[in-house]
Design an enzyme around this catalytic site. Structure first.
Site, PDB file in Angstrom:
ATOM      1  N   CYS A  48       0.827  -1.212   0.000  1.00  0.00           N
ATOM      2  CA  CYS A  48       0.000   0.000   0.000  1.00  0.00           C
ATOM      3  C   CYS A  48       0.859   1.259   0.000  1.00  0.00           C
ATOM      4  O   CYS A  48       0.498   2.269  -0.590  1.00  0.00           O
ATOM      5  CB  CYS A  48      -0.918  -0.002   1.204  1.00  0.00           C
ATOM      6  SG  CYS A  48      -0.042  -0.117   2.776  1.00  0.00           S
TER       7      CYS A  48
ATOM      8  N   GLU B 221      -3.451   4.654  13.659  1.00  0.00           N
ATOM      9  CA  GLU B 221      -3.137   3.656  14.689  1.00  0.00           C
ATOM     10  C   GLU B 221      -1.630   3.694  14.923  1.00  0.00           C
ATOM     11  O   GLU B 221      -0.895   4.365  14.206  1.00  0.00           O
ATOM     12  CB  GLU B 221      -3.618   2.268  14.250  1.00  0.00           C
ATOM     13  CG  GLU B 221      -5.147   2.189  14.136  1.00  0.00           C
ATOM     14  CD  GLU B 221      -5.685   0.785  13.898  1.00  0.00           C
ATOM     15  OE1 GLU B 221      -5.176  -0.165  14.520  1.00  0.00           O
ATOM     16  OE2 GLU B 221      -6.625   0.644  13.087  1.00  0.00           O
TER      17      GLU B 221
END
Ligand code: NAD
Length: 502
Positions: free
Chosen positions: A289, A476
């Site tokens: 990604c 996160e």
């Protein structure tokens, strides 16, 4: 291989769900095929709404005790899971390679040690989690991170166990219970994790794994009223469905999505380093990604950069991911290969020029035999670099998720930043420059969750991780993970009113 079990390179894997500490079968299965050699790895339990609801019910039932488990005990159990991962590191590495086709040497040296680290890191972090009390006119404010409840964690296939445990570890540390739904193209290591967690002594129902097609059970999980958090890593279209389904109960969602990240190469950069960074984007056959798939080079050095880049790219070896000499393995699935090929063909039709690659490695001859000499599953796509691409074109704007890079040139910082920021994504950016002042100016203007300067892919779990724009919602990592997985509470205690308790 049986209906309940399979063996992959000598490693036994249970192909059923893991729900409430039990292995549970489904009436139907789906076939898991290896991208390495096209072999059938197993018949995997194909979850339905019934198993999905049972997994949430098990997580719900286990939650009160797990939430009440003292932090030190939760941390001890997470470390025991890390020990279990380390003990079975070789097995996990091999099974993951068979399942998703990424390099065995990367799984051994990088990925699986990081899986163990995910558990150790969040165990340590849990014990440090604290906020100093503060006073409001004699009243004491105490901030706490309370366990939130069952979490649904949904993960993609490109780095299955790494991405799963990056969510599982903080959720469990937070005192939440988990339903993990691994991707259907690479479900095996999630099943091994369930075994490892049980072996480490994690109570039944704290970590549940339910397998199956997202399209069939996704909505049941994400729209369930007893689910308190959803963390999803995957594509933008699926994220939209997850967010829409979660909206029914306003369940908080963390979304880690795709990217179209730039690598900016300025004329003052160390061009050898810049070329190394660019070639690194072919890792995992480009199915990363964070990959910087848009190379933006200052015009004055574009020819020299391209020369150094192609020299390095020519040395990359495509082949069997189990072979230590291989740099680029197969892509995960025939559908992914078709998708990549389609992107490249449309770009070439649109006027792009392939500096390297630009066609399937396993193009078939008219007699039906493969002409490339690459053995195995036939899913290799060669490292490709396209130039002559327009900024608004599909190949520059959309995520390919394969070993396909584009190269564009710019003149000056303003144009570099404009091009870099001109997509709908904002996951990462990489800057190669020899000038620290330029690095500060440029990085301040880039829209991205992570920016690397003269390096790539260095990730520390203390740092926030996530994407801007269509690359995601939320962050996160470190304390941000606890902020997401917990219900934060402020308790204000007045100065008066206590009975005398001696
Ligand atoms: P995907 O969106 O097709 O699938 C991801 C997961 O979602 C799978 O487990 C799938 O079964 C599940 N799913 C499918 N439909 C669902 C639904 N309706 N409800 C709930 N879940 C559903 O993505 P993919 O092709 O597996 O992964 C590739 C994508 O993931 C790329 O876009 C890549 O950039 C992204 N990715 C992002 C990060 C990050 O950290 N930002 C990391 C890795 C991959």
């Amino acid at each position: 291989m049986s209906a309940h079990r399979t063996t992959v390179a000598g490693v036994a894997v249970d192909t059923r769900h893991s729900i409430g500490g039990e292995r549970v079968a489904s009436a139907a299965t789906f076939t898991d095929v290896s991208p390495v050699d096209g072999s059938v790895l197993g018949e995997i339990a194909r979850g339905t709404a019934t198993e999905a609801r049972a997994a949430v019910a098990a997580a719900w039932a286990a939650f009160p005790d797990w939430a009440a488990t003292p932090r030190a005990e939760r941390a001890r159990l997470l470390r025991a899971v890390a020990d279990g991962v380390e003990k079975r590191l070789e097995e996990l590495a091999v099974v993951e390679t068979y399942d998703n086709g990424a390099l065995l040497r990367s799984h051994r040296r990088g990925v699986m040690p990081r899986v163990a680290h995910n558990f150790r890191f969040f165990a340590d972090r849990l014990l440090e989690l604290d906020h100093a009390d503060f006073d409001t006119r004699g009243h004491t404010n105490r901030v706490s991170w309370d366990p939130a409840g069952p979490c649904v964690l949904i993960t993609p296939w490109n780095a299955p166990l790494l991405l799963a445990t990056w969510k599982v570890a903080p959720a469990l540390a937070a005192g939440d219970t988990v339903v993990l739904k691994p991707a259907e193209w690479s479900p095996l290591t999630a099943s091994l994790l369930a075994d490892i967690a049980a072996g480490a002594g994690l109570p039944a129902g704290v970590l549940n794994v339910v397998q199956g097609y997202g399209a069939e059970i996704g909505d049941v999980l994400t729209g369930h009223p007893d689910v308190r958090r959803i963390s999803f890593t995957g594509s933008v279209p699926t994220a939209r469905r997850v967010a829409a389904s979660a909206a029914a109960h306003l369940t908080p969602v963390s979304l880690e999505l795709g990217g179209k990240s730039p690598l900016l190469v300025f004329a003052d950069a160390d061009l050898d380093l810049a070329a190394d960074l660019a070639v690194e984007q072919y890792d995992n056959a480009g199915q990363v990604c964070l990959a910087a798939t848009r190379i933006l080079v200052e015009e004055t050095v574009a020819a020299e950069f391209t020369r150094r880049f192609t020299e390095r790219a020519a040395r990359l070896r495509q082949g069997d991911p189990r072979d230590a000499a291989t740099d680029i393995g197969p892509v995960i699935h025939p559908r992914q290969l078709e998708k990549i090929d389609g992107f490249v063909r449309r770009a070439l039709d649109d006027g792009a020029r392939a500096v390297i690659g630009g066609h399937r490695s396993d193009s078939r001859r008219s007699d039906g035999h493969r002409s490339d000499g690459l053995r195995g599953g036939g899913l290799h796509y060669p490292p490709t670099l396209l130039t002559g691409v327009a900024q608004r074109s599909e190949i520059v704007q959309e995520e390919v998720f394969g070993p396909v890079l584009t190269l564009q040139t710019f003149t000056g910082e303003d144009e570099a930043v404009r091009l870099a920021n001109d997509t709908r994504f904002g996951l990462a950016a990489t800057v190669a420059t020899g000038d620290p002042a330029r690095a500060r100016r440029v990085t301040a203007r880039l829209v991205a969750g992570t920016v690397w300067v003269n390096c790539f892919y260095v990730r520390d779990l203390r740092a926030p991780f996530g994407g801007s724009r269509l690359s995601g919602v939320g962050r996160e990592g470190g304390t941000w993970s606890f902020d997401f997985y917990c219900d934060l509470k402020n308790t204000v205690t007045g100065p008066k009113g206590w009975a005398d308790h001696g």
